[in-house]
Every structure is written in structure tokens, then in C-alpha cells.
Motif scaffolding. Structure first.
Motif, PDB file in Angstrom:
ATOM      1  N   VAL A  69      12.591  45.543 -21.770  1.00 52.21           N
ATOM      2  CA  VAL A  69      11.235  45.738 -22.288  1.00 52.21           C
ATOM      3  C   VAL A  69      10.310  46.190 -21.153  1.00 52.21           C
ATOM      4  O   VAL A  69      10.333  45.625 -20.065  1.00 52.21           O
ATOM      5  CB  VAL A  69      10.698  44.429 -22.916  1.00 52.21           C
ATOM      6  N   GLU A  70       9.520  47.232 -21.414  1.00 46.76           N
ATOM      7  CA  GLU A  70       8.515  47.663 -20.444  1.00 46.76           C
ATOM      8  C   GLU A  70       7.395  46.637 -20.444  1.00 46.76           C
ATOM      9  O   GLU A  70       6.896  46.259 -21.501  1.00 46.76           O
ATOM     10  CB  GLU A  70       7.977  49.039 -20.827  1.00 46.76           C
ATOM     11  N   ARG A  71       7.007  46.188 -19.277  1.00 44.08           N
ATOM     12  CA  ARG A  71       5.979  45.149 -19.149  1.00 44.08           C
ATOM     13  C   ARG A  71       4.761  45.688 -18.410  1.00 44.08           C
ATOM     14  O   ARG A  71       4.890  46.399 -17.423  1.00 44.08           O
ATOM     15  CB  ARG A  71       6.504  43.959 -18.353  1.00 44.08           C
ATOM     16  N   GLY A  72       3.586  45.292 -18.889  1.00 45.54           N
ATOM     17  CA  GLY A  72       2.364  45.592 -18.161  1.00 45.54           C
ATOM     18  C   GLY A  72       2.239  44.647 -16.979  1.00 45.54           C
ATOM     19  O   GLY A  72       2.651  43.487 -17.054  1.00 45.54           O
ATOM     20  N   TRP A  73       1.716  45.130 -15.870  1.00 48.49           N
ATOM     21  CA  TRP A  73       1.585  44.288 -14.682  1.00 48.49           C
ATOM     22  C   TRP A  73       0.789  43.024 -14.977  1.00 48.49           C
ATOM     23  O   TRP A  73       1.057  41.979 -14.414  1.00 48.49           O
ATOM     24  CB  TRP A  73       0.933  45.064 -13.547  1.00 48.49           C
ATOM     25  N   GLY A  74      -0.189  43.135 -15.853  1.00 50.34           N
ATOM     26  CA  GLY A  74      -1.004  41.977 -16.202  1.00 50.34           C
ATOM     27  C   GLY A  74      -0.240  40.906 -16.966  1.00 50.34           C
ATOM     28  O   GLY A  74      -0.704  39.778 -17.085  1.00 50.34           O
ATOM     29  N   GLU A  75       0.921  41.241 -17.492  1.00 49.56           N
ATOM     30  CA  GLU A  75       1.759  40.280 -18.211  1.00 49.56           C
ATOM     31  C   GLU A  75       2.591  39.422 -17.267  1.00 49.56           C
ATOM     32  O   GLU A  75       3.082  38.376 -17.655  1.00 49.56           O
ATOM     33  CB  GLU A  75       2.742  41.007 -19.136  1.00 49.56           C
ATOM     34  N   LEU A  76       2.805  39.903 -16.042  1.00 54.50           N
ATOM     35  CA  LEU A  76       3.722  39.247 -15.110  1.00 54.50           C
ATOM     36  C   LEU A  76       3.045  38.100 -14.380  1.00 54.50           C
ATOM     37  O   LEU A  76       1.905  38.226 -13.932  1.00 54.50           O
ATOM     38  CB  LEU A  76       4.246  40.270 -14.099  1.00 54.50           C
ATOM     39  N   ARG A  77       3.756  37.003 -14.248  1.00 56.95           N
ATOM     40  CA  ARG A  77       3.238  35.841 -13.535  1.00 56.95           C
ATOM     41  C   ARG A  77       4.258  35.375 -12.508  1.00 56.95           C
ATOM     42  O   ARG A  77       5.446  35.259 -12.803  1.00 56.95           O
ATOM     43  CB  ARG A  77       2.958  34.682 -14.494  1.00 56.95           C
ATOM     44  N   ALA A  78       3.767  35.130 -11.306  1.00 56.87           N
ATOM     45  CA  ALA A  78       4.588  34.603 -10.212  1.00 56.87           C
ATOM     46  C   ALA A  78       3.674  33.745  -9.344  1.00 56.87           C
ATOM     47  O   ALA A  78       2.458  33.962  -9.312  1.00 56.87           O
ATOM     48  CB  ALA A  78       5.189  35.743  -9.401  1.00 56.87           C
ATOM     49  N   PRO A  79       4.239  32.790  -8.610  1.00 60.58           N
ATOM     50  CA  PRO A  79       3.423  31.893  -7.786  1.00 60.58           C
ATOM     51  C   PRO A  79       3.000  32.538  -6.465  1.00 60.58           C
ATOM     52  O   PRO A  79       3.212  31.992  -5.388  1.00 60.58           O
ATOM     53  CB  PRO A  79       4.352  30.698  -7.560  1.00 60.58           C
ATOM     54  N   VAL A  80       2.427  33.741  -6.580  1.00 60.33           N
ATOM     55  CA  VAL A  80       1.927  34.469  -5.411  1.00 60.33           C
ATOM     56  C   VAL A  80       0.617  35.148  -5.788  1.00 60.33           C
ATOM     57  O   VAL A  80       0.303  35.292  -6.973  1.00 60.33           O
ATOM     58  CB  VAL A  80       2.949  35.527  -4.910  1.00 60.33           C
ATOM     59  N   ALA A  81      -0.116  35.584  -4.793  1.00 64.51           N
ATOM     60  CA  ALA A  81      -1.365  36.316  -5.043  1.00 64.51           C
ATOM     61  C   ALA A  81      -1.044  37.655  -5.732  1.00 64.51           C
ATOM     62  O   ALA A  81       0.067  38.182  -5.605  1.00 64.51           O
ATOM     63  CB  ALA A  81      -2.088  36.575  -3.721  1.00 64.51           C
ATOM     64  N   LYS A  82      -2.002  38.188  -6.454  1.00 62.00           N
ATOM     65  CA  LYS A  82      -1.810  39.469  -7.139  1.00 62.00           C
ATOM     66  C   LYS A  82      -1.417  40.573  -6.166  1.00 62.00           C
ATOM     67  O   LYS A  82      -0.580  41.420  -6.485  1.00 62.00           O
ATOM     68  CB  LYS A  82      -3.070  39.864  -7.902  1.00 62.00           C
ATOM     69  N   SER A  83      -2.002  40.556  -4.965  1.00 66.15           N
ATOM     70  CA  SER A  83      -1.664  41.589  -3.980  1.00 66.15           C
ATOM     71  C   SER A  83      -0.211  41.449  -3.526  1.00 66.15           C
ATOM     72  O   SER A  83       0.479  42.446  -3.288  1.00 66.15           O
ATOM     73  CB  SER A  83      -2.602  41.523  -2.776  1.00 66.15           C
ATOM     74  N   THR A  84       0.277  40.219  -3.426  1.00 67.89           N
ATOM     75  CA  THR A  84       1.670  39.985  -3.045  1.00 67.89           C
ATOM     76  C   THR A  84       2.603  40.396  -4.171  1.00 67.89           C
ATOM     77  O   THR A  84       3.661  40.993  -3.936  1.00 67.89           O
ATOM     78  CB  THR A  84       1.882  38.511  -2.663  1.00 67.89           C
ATOM     79  N   LEU A  85       2.227  40.115  -5.407  1.00 74.38           N
ATOM     80  CA  LEU A  85       3.021  40.550  -6.550  1.00 74.38           C
ATOM     81  C   LEU A  85       3.103  42.073  -6.575  1.00 74.38           C
ATOM     82  O   LEU A  85       4.170  42.650  -6.802  1.00 74.38           O
ATOM     83  CB  LEU A  85       2.423  40.014  -7.851  1.00 74.38           C
ATOM     84  N   SER A  86       1.989  42.731  -6.301  1.00 76.67           N
ATOM     85  CA  SER A  86       1.964  44.189  -6.234  1.00 76.67           C
ATOM     86  C   SER A  86       2.925  44.694  -5.152  1.00 76.67           C
ATOM     87  O   SER A  86       3.649  45.672  -5.355  1.00 76.67           O
ATOM     88  CB  SER A  86       0.537  44.670  -5.955  1.00 76.67           C
ATOM     89  N   HIS A  87       2.950  44.019  -4.014  1.00 73.06           N
ATOM     90  CA  HIS A  87       3.870  44.383  -2.928  1.00 73.06           C
ATOM     91  C   HIS A  87       5.321  44.263  -3.402  1.00 73.06           C
ATOM     92  O   HIS A  87       6.141  45.164  -3.179  1.00 73.06           O
ATOM     93  CB  HIS A  87       3.641  43.491  -1.703  1.00 73.06           C
ATOM     94  N   HIS A  88       5.655  43.163  -4.070  1.00 72.53           N
ATOM     95  CA  HIS A  88       7.021  42.962  -4.558  1.00 72.53           C
ATOM     96  C   HIS A  88       7.414  44.054  -5.557  1.00 72.53           C
ATOM     97  O   HIS A  88       8.533  44.580  -5.508  1.00 72.53           O
ATOM     98  CB  HIS A  88       7.167  41.592  -5.207  1.00 72.53           C
TER      99      HIS A  88
END
Length: 128
Positions: A38-57
Motif C-alpha cells: 500500500v502506498e502511504r502518505g508520510w503523514g500516516e507514518l509513525r516512529a519514535p523519532v523526530a519528523k526530520s529523522t523520519l524524513s532522513h530514514h
């Protein structure tokens, strides 16, 4: 604002870059989440990191050729390049997903709750 997307072609995908990208539990969790196709929007994703770190990953996964990012206006969507990946590295994704599942790697990565997403289109930023 548009950012240049870097999606390597099949012959440009390197095993060392793929393995490096898959060496982080957050990134493995993202791959596990996206393995449903399934294609996911970035706003749907949750991880125990800052948004900038999630963007890096997400950028590391994209640059290694594991995912594809699509921009639509101000929204970004991500999918797993499963067919391309399986063509370039047969059985590797299955092995990674099996091992990650049995070792519970990346279990802390998930999707935003439906309450937080109500009224927001998929892919838009959602305040945590």
C-alpha cells in the motif's frame, strides 16, 4: 517545495547500500510496514523519532532503491519497490522480512491512528 527525487535504476542498486539502509531498526520497521504494497502518505507514518529523522530514514531507503517517493502538491507518498527489489536481489526481501518478523525488529514503527488522520488527507503532515 519540490525536492529532487533520487530513485536508482535497477542496475544502479548496490548491495552494500541496500544492506546499510536495512541496518537500522526504524528503516526495517518502515520496510515491514510498506511490505503490504500500500502506498502511504508520510503523514500516516509513525516512529519514535523526530519528523526530520523520519524524513532522513525515508531518504536513505529511497536513495538505496528500496522505496519510491511520489510528490503530489505538498504531499509525499512512499511505496516499497518490491518488484524492482526482487528482480535485482531475488529472495533478499523475503529473508529480511522473515528475520525482522521473527526478531520483532521495527515493531515500534506504525501508522497514525485514524482519529489523528480524520479530516486530513493522506500524505499531509499530522501533528504528533
Amino acid at each position: 517545495m519540490k525536492h529532487p527525487q533520487q530513485h536508482p535504476d535497477l542496475d544502479q542498486m548496490k548491495l552494500t547500500e541496500v544492506m546499510a539502509a536495512l541496518s537500522d531498526p526504524i528503516r526495517v520497521g518502515l520496510v515491514r510496514l510498506l511490505s503490504d504494497g500500500v502506498e502511504r502518505g508520510w503523514g500516516e507514518l509513525r516512529a519514535p523519532v523526530a519528523k526530520s529523522t523520519l524524513s532522513h530514514h525515508l531518504r536513505v531507503l529511497r536513495n538505496a532503491g528500496i522505496t519510491r517517493t511520489r510528490e503530489e502538491g505538498t504531499r509525499c507518498f512512499v511505496t516499497l519497490r518490491r518488484t524492482d527489489f526482487d528482480t535485482r536481489f531475488p529472495h533478499l526481501m523475503d529473508a529480511v522480512l522473515d528475520a525482522a518478523g521473527s526478531e520483532d525488529v521495527g515493531h515500534h514503527v506504525g501508522l497514525a491512528s485514524t482519529e489523528k488522520l480524520s479530516g486530513v488527507r493522506a500524505g499531509e503532515e499530522v501533528n504528533a
